[in-house]
Design a protein around this motif. Structure first.
Motif, PDB file in Angstrom:
ATOM      1  N   ARG A  28     -87.224  51.456  37.105  1.00 23.31           N
ATOM      2  CA  ARG A  28     -88.432  52.201  37.439  1.00 23.31           C
ATOM      3  C   ARG A  28     -89.535  51.282  37.973  1.00 23.31           C
ATOM      4  O   ARG A  28     -90.210  51.613  38.930  1.00 23.31           O
ATOM      5  CB  ARG A  28     -88.939  52.962  36.223  1.00 23.31           C
ATOM      6  CG  ARG A  28     -89.802  54.104  36.688  1.00 23.31           C
ATOM      7  CD  ARG A  28     -90.112  55.146  35.683  1.00 23.31           C
ATOM      8  NE  ARG A  28     -89.271  56.312  35.635  1.00 23.31           N
ATOM      9  CZ  ARG A  28     -89.249  57.261  36.546  1.00 23.31           C
ATOM     10  NH1 ARG A  28     -89.966  57.168  37.623  1.00 23.31           N
ATOM     11  NH2 ARG A  28     -88.497  58.304  36.396  1.00 23.31           N
TER      12      ARG A  28
ATOM     13  N   GLU B 144     -89.072  50.286  41.752  1.00 19.81           N
ATOM     14  CA  GLU B 144     -88.882  51.345  42.748  1.00 19.81           C
ATOM     15  C   GLU B 144     -89.359  50.947  44.142  1.00 19.81           C
ATOM     16  O   GLU B 144     -88.827  51.415  45.132  1.00 19.81           O
ATOM     17  CB  GLU B 144     -89.595  52.621  42.318  1.00 19.81           C
ATOM     18  CG  GLU B 144     -88.816  53.422  41.308  1.00 19.81           C
ATOM     19  CD  GLU B 144     -89.388  54.809  41.101  1.00 19.81           C
ATOM     20  OE1 GLU B 144     -90.512  55.071  41.543  1.00 19.81           O
ATOM     21  OE2 GLU B 144     -88.697  55.627  40.482  1.00 19.81           O
TER      22      GLU B 144
ATOM     23  N   GLY C  73     -86.724  53.133  45.177  1.00 19.72           N
ATOM     24  CA  GLY C  73     -87.177  54.473  44.815  1.00 19.72           C
ATOM     25  C   GLY C  73     -86.517  55.542  45.668  1.00 19.72           C
ATOM     26  O   GLY C  73     -86.080  56.577  45.166  1.00 19.72           O
TER      27      GLY C  73
ATOM     28  N   SER D  74     -82.939  55.929  44.720  1.00 20.18           N
ATOM     29  CA  SER D  74     -82.754  56.633  43.450  1.00 20.18           C
ATOM     30  C   SER D  74     -82.745  58.146  43.622  1.00 20.18           C
ATOM     31  O   SER D  74     -82.221  58.866  42.780  1.00 20.18           O
ATOM     32  CB  SER D  74     -83.842  56.238  42.453  1.00 20.18           C
ATOM     33  OG  SER D  74     -85.094  56.800  42.807  1.00 20.18           O
ATOM     34  N   ARG D  75     -83.314  58.639  44.715  1.00 19.23           N
ATOM     35  CA  ARG D  75     -83.390  60.084  44.941  1.00 19.23           C
ATOM     36  C   ARG D  75     -82.227  60.629  45.768  1.00 19.23           C
ATOM     37  O   ARG D  75     -82.176  61.827  46.056  1.00 19.23           O
ATOM     38  CB  ARG D  75     -84.730  60.435  45.578  1.00 19.23           C
ATOM     39  CG  ARG D  75     -85.895  60.218  44.608  1.00 19.23           C
ATOM     40  CD  ARG D  75     -87.218  60.660  45.161  1.00 19.23           C
ATOM     41  NE  ARG D  75     -87.838  59.695  46.071  1.00 19.23           N
ATOM     42  CZ  ARG D  75     -88.493  58.601  45.687  1.00 19.23           C
ATOM     43  NH1 ARG D  75     -88.588  58.299  44.414  1.00 19.23           N
ATOM     44  NH2 ARG D  75     -89.042  57.802  46.577  1.00 19.23           N
TER      45      ARG D  75
END
Length: 70
Positions: free
Chosen positions: A3, A6, A39, A42-43
């Motif tokens: 996190r 990201e 980040g 990650s999506r």
């Protein structure tokens, strides 16, 4: 750990094809999408925490699959 990383940039020359431990499906998706940072990666649909950690490790350690253009 992922996190806080990201915003870690994924270089344009980063290749996913030879990243061990990543599914062929994810390799294709990452190669198609070409996320600019962790980040965004990650999506991507199908991205797992384990795959993200693997990607993070290779980015931070300058894994063997990093190939500079030119």
């Amino acid at each position: 750990a992922v996190r806080r990383d990201e915003l870690l940039v994924i270089p344009d020359y980063f290749t996913y094809d030879e990243l061990p431990g990543l599914s062929n499906e994810l390799k294709l998706k990452l190669s198609d999408v070409k996320p600019a940072n962790l980040g965004q990666a990650s999506r991507i649909e199908g991205m797992t925490p384990a795959a993200l950690t693997l990607l993070l490790a290779h980015l931070k350690l300058g894994g063997k699959n990093l190939r500079q253009a030119g």
